[in-house]
Scaffold this motif. Structure first.
Motif, mmCIF file in Angstrom:
data_model
loop_
_atom_site.group_PDB
_atom_site.id
_atom_site.type_symbol
_atom_site.label_atom_id
_atom_site.label_comp_id
_atom_site.label_asym_id
_atom_site.label_seq_id
_atom_site.Cartn_x
_atom_site.Cartn_y
_atom_site.Cartn_z
ATOM 1 N N TRP A 188 -8.442 -4.503 -8.266
ATOM 2 C CA TRP A 188 -7.658 -5.627 -7.749
ATOM 3 C C TRP A 188 -8.585 -6.755 -7.289
ATOM 4 C CZ3 TRP A 188 -3.209 -7.789 -7.956
ATOM 5 C CH2 TRP A 188 -2.631 -8.478 -6.885
ATOM 6 N N TYR A 228 -9.596 -1.122 -2.732
ATOM 7 C CA TYR A 228 -8.686 -1.691 -3.737
ATOM 8 C C TYR A 228 -9.485 -2.148 -4.954
ATOM 9 C CZ TYR A 228 -5.208 -1.160 -0.169
ATOM 10 O OH TYR A 228 -4.361 -0.617 0.763
ATOM 11 N N ARG A 257 1.524 5.355 15.493
ATOM 12 C CA ARG A 257 0.341 4.556 15.142
ATOM 13 C C ARG A 257 0.680 3.062 15.099
ATOM 14 N NH1 ARG A 257 -2.608 8.270 10.545
ATOM 15 N NH2 ARG A 257 -3.847 9.478 12.013
ATOM 16 N N LEU A 268 -8.519 -0.278 8.053
ATOM 17 C CA LEU A 268 -8.824 1.088 8.480
ATOM 18 C C LEU A 268 -9.457 1.939 7.380
ATOM 19 C CD1 LEU A 268 -5.583 1.863 10.575
ATOM 20 C CD2 LEU A 268 -7.797 1.024 11.385
ATOM 21 N N SER A 284 0.838 -1.221 0.000
ATOM 22 C CA SER A 284 0.000 0.000 0.000
ATOM 23 C C SER A 284 0.868 1.265 0.000
ATOM 24 C CB SER A 284 -1.035 -0.015 1.129
ATOM 25 O OG SER A 284 -0.454 -0.213 2.388
ATOM 26 N N GLN A 293 -6.101 -13.931 3.070
ATOM 27 C CA GLN A 293 -5.952 -12.481 3.324
ATOM 28 C C GLN A 293 -6.812 -11.735 2.312
ATOM 29 O OE1 GLN A 293 -2.507 -9.304 2.594
ATOM 30 N NE2 GLN A 293 -1.960 -10.587 4.310
ATOM 31 N N SER A 332 1.588 2.074 8.649
ATOM 32 C CA SER A 332 1.498 3.527 8.840
ATOM 33 C C SER A 332 2.839 4.166 8.508
ATOM 34 C CB SER A 332 1.124 3.844 10.295
ATOM 35 O OG SER A 332 1.052 5.230 10.483
ATOM 36 N N THR A 333 2.779 5.462 8.182
ATOM 37 C CA THR A 333 4.015 6.222 8.035
ATOM 38 C C THR A 333 4.368 6.895 9.365
ATOM 39 O OG1 THR A 333 2.656 8.042 7.263
ATOM 40 C CG2 THR A 333 3.791 6.743 5.565
ATOM 41 N N LYS A 334 3.503 6.677 10.366
ATOM 42 C CA LYS A 334 3.739 7.329 11.676
ATOM 43 C C LYS A 334 4.011 6.257 12.726
ATOM 44 C CE LYS A 334 0.782 11.047 10.198
ATOM 45 N NZ LYS A 334 0.516 10.474 8.849
ATOM 46 N N SER A 340 -4.717 -15.414 -0.796
ATOM 47 C CA SER A 340 -5.163 -14.032 -0.609
ATOM 48 C C SER A 340 -6.129 -13.669 -1.729
ATOM 49 C CB SER A 340 -3.945 -13.099 -0.636
ATOM 50 O OG SER A 340 -4.347 -11.768 -0.507
ATOM 51 N N ASP A 398 4.213 -7.848 6.889
ATOM 52 C CA ASP A 398 3.472 -8.379 5.742
ATOM 53 C C ASP A 398 4.133 -7.868 4.464
ATOM 54 O OD1 ASP A 398 0.792 -9.714 4.866
ATOM 55 O OD2 ASP A 398 0.983 -7.903 3.647
ATOM 56 N N THR A 423 -2.225 -3.980 9.067
ATOM 57 C CA THR A 423 -2.243 -2.529 8.892
ATOM 58 C C THR A 423 -0.822 -2.028 8.666
ATOM 59 O OG1 THR A 423 -2.989 -0.455 9.924
ATOM 60 C CG2 THR A 423 -2.176 -2.138 11.409
HETATM 61 N N1 LIG Z 1 -3.178 -9.131 -0.150
HETATM 62 C C1 LIG Z 1 -3.439 -8.042 -0.813
HETATM 63 O O1 LIG Z 1 -3.925 -8.080 -1.962
HETATM 64 C C2 LIG Z 1 -3.176 -6.706 -0.177
HETATM 65 C C3 LIG Z 1 -3.734 -5.529 -0.726
HETATM 66 C C4 LIG Z 1 -3.493 -4.311 -0.058
HETATM 67 C C5 LIG Z 1 -2.715 -4.289 1.086
HETATM 68 N N2 LIG Z 1 -2.156 -5.445 1.575
HETATM 69 C C6 LIG Z 1 -1.281 -5.433 2.775
HETATM 70 O O2 LIG Z 1 -1.958 -4.817 3.856
HETATM 71 C C7 LIG Z 1 -1.155 -3.753 4.376
HETATM 72 C C8 LIG Z 1 -2.043 -2.690 4.971
HETATM 73 O O3 LIG Z 1 -2.965 -2.231 3.980
HETATM 74 P P1 LIG Z 1 -3.665 -0.814 4.099
HETATM 75 O O4 LIG Z 1 -2.626 0.249 3.935
HETATM 76 O O5 LIG Z 1 -4.812 -0.791 3.193
HETATM 77 O O6 LIG Z 1 -4.147 -0.839 5.628
HETATM 78 P P2 LIG Z 1 -4.985 0.187 6.508
HETATM 79 O O7 LIG Z 1 -4.583 -0.116 7.909
HETATM 80 O O8 LIG Z 1 -6.445 0.117 6.191
HETATM 81 O O9 LIG Z 1 -4.518 1.609 6.064
HETATM 82 C C9 LIG Z 1 -3.285 2.149 6.468
HETATM 83 C C10 LIG Z 1 -3.435 3.626 6.359
HETATM 84 O O10 LIG Z 1 -4.298 4.054 7.409
HETATM 85 C C11 LIG Z 1 -3.890 5.319 7.794
HETATM 86 N N3 LIG Z 1 -4.362 5.529 9.175
HETATM 87 C C12 LIG Z 1 -3.908 4.976 10.296
HETATM 88 N N4 LIG Z 1 -4.601 5.435 11.358
HETATM 89 C C13 LIG Z 1 -5.509 6.295 10.870
HETATM 90 C C14 LIG Z 1 -6.512 7.114 11.450
HETATM 91 N N5 LIG Z 1 -6.701 7.135 12.774
HETATM 92 N N6 LIG Z 1 -7.286 7.887 10.636
HETATM 93 C C15 LIG Z 1 -7.098 7.875 9.309
HETATM 94 N N7 LIG Z 1 -6.144 7.132 8.688
HETATM 95 C C16 LIG Z 1 -5.373 6.352 9.469
HETATM 96 C C17 LIG Z 1 -2.395 5.293 7.684
HETATM 97 O O11 LIG Z 1 -1.964 6.611 7.406
HETATM 98 P P3 LIG Z 1 -0.633 7.210 8.100
HETATM 99 O O12 LIG Z 1 0.508 6.707 7.311
HETATM 100 O O13 LIG Z 1 -0.859 8.684 7.965
HETATM 101 O O14 LIG Z 1 -0.645 6.737 9.526
HETATM 102 C C18 LIG Z 1 -2.144 4.370 6.502
HETATM 103 O O15 LIG Z 1 -1.951 5.103 5.329
HETATM 104 C C19 LIG Z 1 -0.319 -3.316 3.187
HETATM 105 O O16 LIG Z 1 0.833 -2.602 3.571
HETATM 106 C C20 LIG Z 1 0.004 -4.647 2.552
HETATM 107 O O17 LIG Z 1 1.075 -5.254 3.244
HETATM 108 C C21 LIG Z 1 -2.405 -6.650 0.977
#
Ligand SMILES: NC(=O)c1ccc[n+]([C@@H]2O[C@H](COP(=O)([O-])OP(=O)(O)OC[C@H]3O[C@@H](n4cnc5c(N)ncnc54)[C@H](OP(=O)(O)O)[C@@H]3O)[C@@H](O)[C@H]2O)c1
Length: 325
Positions: free
Chosen positions: A309, A306, A269, A211, A25, A180, A264-266, A158, A57, A262
């Motif tokens: 995808w 997504y 979190r 999230l 992501s 997944q 984060s860039t922070k 997945s 992950d 999940t």
């Molecule tokens: N299997 C697959 O096909 C597939 C597809 C997609 C992803 N993935 C995996 O799943 C991981 C996580 O996916 P995701 O990024 O979609 O997960 P997510 O947990 O839904 O989203 C992460 C984002 O949430 C933001 N966030 C965190 N706390 C928040 C809050 N309180 N309010 C608003 N935004 C908040 C973060 O921003 P900040 O950076 O600003 O904290 C970050 O950009 C990926 O890195 C990857 O490894 C797998």
């Protein structure tokens, strides 16, 4: 002592939850050459500062192996985490065809990362690229071989539907331990009861995009009343339990028996997600609170982040498949 939270897989192995550092992501790159020092630095910080097991992950198509390799190298040199204190998930790029077959991918990646095994290996997507000289069952049979060789400790899938999983089990006689999928309260009606199917068949659901309901509020893509009502309720619970609204949503995910993935860039979190979910018994949502989050989620139209995808789930969307509470 730090209390680590685990899910138990159908083979009896324990998988730590949540996964707090996804390398896709926000960290996804088009190629490996665009090195992202921020990701390396974060992984090292996780190894150094998080208690217990760090669950990473990763996947071939994220193009983040150079950062993961550097972080692991520094970790083992500095002695922050032992191998047992790291859970490493990787995925075979079935859809994109980055590698010709799983056996080549695993052998080459273990060498790149200087690891002896992956803790979990997933087929990234049920569709298989023309660049790969096998069908999905052939790919799964390679996974079984790698499992038998001990190069991957657990195998799963997945983005699979129930039908896709049935096909593997029927033809290869081996059940995946994990599926997944994109999962959060705005996606209860995806695939014919994929949630119930996995629960019934003892397949751990890992949720990516857990999230999304908050991300879409923050980036302004969801201006619906249902989205606002949902966030307002999470905010109310966040002040009751004195945590962030994202921690509430992750705690809810775990209460629904789904393992959140999940990122984060922070760092705060990542740390909050890791520490509050693992080691804070007082963060226990009541049955009424869980049901209310579910009801507010069901109220919201399906919202897949997504898109493109996971469009194969669209054919299954219907009112009748909604989770019953
Ligand atoms: N299997 C697959 O096909 C597939 C597809 C997609 C992803 N993935 C995996 O799943 C991981 C996580 O996916 P995701 O990024 O979609 O997960 P997510 O947990 O839904 O989203 C992460 C984002 O949430 C933001 N966030 C965190 N706390 C928040 C809050 N309180 N309010 C608003 N935004 C908040 C973060 O921003 P900040 O950076 O600003 O904290 C970050 O950009 C990926 O890195 C990857 O490894 C797998």
């Amino acid at each position: 002592m730090f209390k680590q939270h685990f899910f138990t897989l159908s083979n009896g192995n324990k998988i730590p939850a949540p996964s707090t550092i996804g390398t896709g992501s926000i960290y996804y790159k088009k190629n490996e050459k665009d090195y992202n020092p921020h990701l390396t630095e974060y992984l090292i910080k996780c190894f150094k500062d998080l208690k217990g097991i760090v669950h990473i992950d990763s996947a071939a198509c994220y193009n983040t192996y150079p950062e993961v390799a550097d972080a692991l190298k520094e970790n083992f040199e500095k002695g922050y985490k032992t191998r047992d204190e790291i859970w490493y998930t990787d995925k075979f790029d079935s859809k994109g065809g980055k590698d010709s077959d799983p056996i080549t991918h695993v052998n080459e990646t273990l060498k790149k990362l200087n690891l002896e095994y992956f803790d979990l290996y997933l087929i990234h997507h049920p569709s298989v690229s023309e660049k790969i000289d096998k069908d999905i069952v052939g790919v799964w049979k390679d996974f079984i071989t790698l499992f038998e060789q001990g190069k991957v400790k657990n195998i799963g899938v997945s983005n699979f539907s129930a039908k896709d999983i049935d096909n593997l089990v029927e033809k290869a006689g081996f059940k995946p331990v994990v599926n997944q999928i994109e999962w959060n309260p705005f996606l209860f009606n995806q695939s014919p009861e994929i949630y119930s199917y996995c629960q019934k068949n003892d397949i751990v659901i890992e949720a990516y995009g857990p999230l999304s309901p908050l991300v879409s509020q923050l980036n302004g893509s969801d201006t619906s009343k249902e989205g606002k009502d949902f966030k307002n309720y999470l905010d109310e619970l966040a002040s009751k339990y004195k945590v962030s609204n994202s921690v509430i949503l992750l705690a809810y995910t775990i209460d629904m028996n789904v393992l959140p993935v999940t990122t984060s860039t922070k760092f705060y979190r990542i740390e909050d997600a890791h520490n509050f979910i693992n080691d804070h018994p007082e963060l226990k949502l009541t049955k009424e609170e869980i049901n209310k989050i579910t009801a507010l989620g069901l109220n919201h139209p399906t919202a897949r982040r997504y898109r493109g995808w996971t469009d194969h789930y669209n054919e299954f969307e219907s009112e009748s498949q909604k989770l019953k509470i």
